[in-house]
Write an enzyme that holds these catalytic residues in place. Sequence first.
Site, PDB file in Angstrom:
ATOM      1  N   CYS A 120     -32.743 -14.177   9.832  1.00  0.00           N
ATOM      2  CA  CYS A 120     -31.764 -15.270   9.759  1.00  0.00           C
ATOM      3  C   CYS A 120     -32.218 -16.432  10.643  1.00  0.00           C
ATOM      4  O   CYS A 120     -33.134 -16.289  11.468  1.00  0.00           O
ATOM      5  CB  CYS A 120     -30.373 -14.789  10.188  1.00  0.00           C
ATOM      6  SG  CYS A 120     -30.145 -14.652  11.988  1.00  0.00           S
TER       7      CYS A 120
ATOM      8  N   HIS B 193     -25.785 -15.134  12.329  1.00  0.00           N
ATOM      9  CA  HIS B 193     -26.498 -13.855  12.306  1.00  0.00           C
ATOM     10  C   HIS B 193     -25.651 -12.746  11.680  1.00  0.00           C
ATOM     11  O   HIS B 193     -26.121 -12.010  10.807  1.00  0.00           O
ATOM     12  CB  HIS B 193     -26.933 -13.429  13.710  1.00  0.00           C
ATOM     13  CG  HIS B 193     -27.406 -12.010  13.731  1.00  0.00           C
ATOM     14  ND1 HIS B 193     -28.649 -11.634  13.261  1.00  0.00           N
ATOM     15  CD2 HIS B 193     -26.769 -10.854  14.072  1.00  0.00           C
ATOM     16  CE1 HIS B 193     -28.766 -10.319  13.340  1.00  0.00           C
ATOM     17  NE2 HIS B 193     -27.640  -9.829  13.827  1.00  0.00           N
TER      18      HIS B 193
ATOM     19  N   GLN C 203      -0.414   0.168  -2.707  1.00  0.00           N
ATOM     20  CA  GLN C 203      -0.017   0.603  -1.365  1.00  0.00           C
ATOM     21  C   GLN C 203       0.179   2.121  -1.365  1.00  0.00           C
ATOM     22  O   GLN C 203      -0.366   2.805  -2.212  1.00  0.00           O
ATOM     23  CB  GLN C 203       1.240  -0.154  -0.922  1.00  0.00           C
ATOM     24  CG  GLN C 203       0.979  -1.629  -0.588  1.00  0.00           C
ATOM     25  CD  GLN C 203       0.158  -1.834   0.683  1.00  0.00           C
ATOM     26  OE1 GLN C 203      -0.076  -0.910   1.472  1.00  0.00           O
ATOM     27  NE2 GLN C 203      -0.312  -3.056   0.900  1.00  0.00           N
TER      28      GLN C 203
ATOM     29  N   ASP D 231     -13.453  -7.725   2.145  1.00  0.00           N
ATOM     30  CA  ASP D 231     -13.375  -8.893   3.031  1.00  0.00           C
ATOM     31  C   ASP D 231     -13.013  -8.384   4.413  1.00  0.00           C
ATOM     32  O   ASP D 231     -12.411  -7.317   4.540  1.00  0.00           O
ATOM     33  CB  ASP D 231     -12.270  -9.857   2.575  1.00  0.00           C
ATOM     34  CG  ASP D 231     -10.905  -9.406   3.094  1.00  0.00           C
ATOM     35  OD1 ASP D 231     -10.452  -9.934   4.123  1.00  0.00           O
ATOM     36  OD2 ASP D 231     -10.304  -8.481   2.502  1.00  0.00           O
TER      37      ASP D 231
ATOM     38  N   CYS E 237     -32.200 -15.607  14.447  1.00  0.00           N
ATOM     39  CA  CYS E 237     -33.233 -14.666  14.912  1.00  0.00           C
ATOM     40  C   CYS E 237     -34.641 -15.239  14.778  1.00  0.00           C
ATOM     41  O   CYS E 237     -35.539 -14.861  15.528  1.00  0.00           O
ATOM     42  CB  CYS E 237     -33.107 -13.338  14.173  1.00  0.00           C
ATOM     43  SG  CYS E 237     -31.636 -12.416  14.681  1.00  0.00           S
TER      44      CYS E 237
ATOM     45  N   ASP F 253      -5.416 -14.427  -0.108  1.00  0.00           N
ATOM     46  CA  ASP F 253      -4.520 -13.284   0.043  1.00  0.00           C
ATOM     47  C   ASP F 253      -3.088 -13.818   0.015  1.00  0.00           C
ATOM     48  O   ASP F 253      -2.876 -15.020   0.064  1.00  0.00           O
ATOM     49  CB  ASP F 253      -4.843 -12.495   1.313  1.00  0.00           C
ATOM     50  CG  ASP F 253      -4.545 -13.273   2.577  1.00  0.00           C
ATOM     51  OD1 ASP F 253      -3.980 -14.372   2.472  1.00  0.00           O
ATOM     52  OD2 ASP F 253      -4.878 -12.793   3.666  1.00  0.00           O
TER      53      ASP F 253
ATOM     54  N   CYS G   2     -34.535  -8.991  11.706  1.00  0.00           N
ATOM     55  CA  CYS G   2     -33.714  -9.953  10.962  1.00  0.00           C
ATOM     56  C   CYS G   2     -34.440 -11.286  10.801  1.00  0.00           C
ATOM     57  O   CYS G   2     -35.110 -11.748  11.725  1.00  0.00           O
ATOM     58  CB  CYS G   2     -32.395 -10.164  11.709  1.00  0.00           C
ATOM     59  SG  CYS G   2     -31.319 -11.367  10.924  1.00  0.00           S
TER      60      CYS G   2
ATOM     61  N   GLY H 272      -0.544 -13.367   2.103  1.00  0.00           N
ATOM     62  CA  GLY H 272       0.203 -13.548   3.350  1.00  0.00           C
ATOM     63  C   GLY H 272       1.022 -12.324   3.710  1.00  0.00           C
ATOM     64  O   GLY H 272       1.611 -12.262   4.786  1.00  0.00           O
ATOM     65  N   GLY H 273       1.065 -11.332   2.826  1.00  0.00           N
ATOM     66  CA  GLY H 273       1.843 -10.117   3.092  1.00  0.00           C
ATOM     67  C   GLY H 273       1.445  -9.458   4.397  1.00  0.00           C
ATOM     68  O   GLY H 273       2.280  -9.202   5.262  1.00  0.00           O
TER      69      GLY H 273
ATOM     70  N   GLY I  59      -3.264  -1.917   2.797  1.00  0.00           N
ATOM     71  CA  GLY I  59      -2.689  -0.951   3.720  1.00  0.00           C
ATOM     72  C   GLY I  59      -3.671   0.039   4.309  1.00  0.00           C
ATOM     73  O   GLY I  59      -3.283   1.038   4.903  1.00  0.00           O
TER      74      GLY I  59
END
EC number: 2.4.2.29
Length: 370
Positions: A306, A335, A189, A266, A309, A93, A304, A95-96, A216
């Site tokens: 994973c 997890h 934006q 993300d 678990c 990203d 689950c 950094g804004g 935003g």
Amino acid sequence: MPVKIKIEKKEKHTRARLGKLTTPHGEVETPIFMPVGTQATVKTMTPEEVKETGGRLVLSNTYHLYLRPGHDLVKEAGGLHKFMNWDGPILTDSGGFQVFSLGPLRTITEEGVEFRSHIDGSKHFFTPEKVMEIEQALGADIAMAFDECAPYPCEKEYAVAALERTTRWAERCKRVHKREDQALFGIIQGGVFPDLRERSAKELLAMDFPGYGIGGLSVGEPKELMYEVLDQLMPIMPEDKPRYLMGVGSPDCLIEGVVRGVDMFDCVLPTRIARNGTVFTHNGKLTVRNAEYARDFRPMDQQCDCYACRNYSRAYIRHLIKTDEILGIRLTTIHNLHFIQHLMQNIRQAIREDRLLEYREDFLKVFNAG
């Protein structure tokens, strides 16, 4: 073009798309969730563990890496991929968002943003040109343009000024971005104002970036407002460019975003709440550090598979977290990332089979009940 998306299937009843995103470090399936590796690491995890949870594309943070260890050092190490030993794609990203989150510690001008480091108070100045220098040195597959993220709530006047500056800064980023093995994405934006979002999209689409972030959002506005913005924005987005909803990662928002046509997400949420002893389960969130689980020998989520678990109980993980043992937050992180990646896998399968709305209903009925 170093990064492009190929849409393989459109879901019949929604705007959801199934695709393949090609990058210099391999191909990934979309819709995709990117774990956040702020300081060039997904907190508590090795790259191998991130991959085991299903993570294929990670995000790293320009602002943090600029302050420590410095982009020149990362460049000297051979770039971010080598430095952190991640052989898959990376997105940085700009950094804004971090800079604008500093509030009184920063001053915005047309030229850029002056800010004081949250670490030692030292003064720094980010311009679009400086941010492009940093991101090109880091060498991620995808770099985001430097934008101004308007807070929520904010006056329309402020949102207009931030939008206009974001457009001008995007032009400046594009002018100086020269790295051929890196794609530069623009960021839309406009706050929660439909007319401004449309204007921002049109201005950025005219610049023909290879992909677009929707910035935003997820800054404190009600989820319904975010969904409204997406409903209005997605129909005007080009079909052949990836659409990235920035900072969104709760299970309900992931499904709702995909339904509306988002390809990439993300968020720090899954890893952050894991470190506070909270996990996602098919029955909603569970705070495993709570006293009620002291003698609960079931896995965190009985549905689950994973590593955590399959091998450990709520009681044991609670004990680890209460005694500040690092393994505890490693297991909750494994997890949560597995849970989110498994959700994305199920979402992709539901798109394939044209039953995303049914999947949404079934998943949310149980998840929200918890």
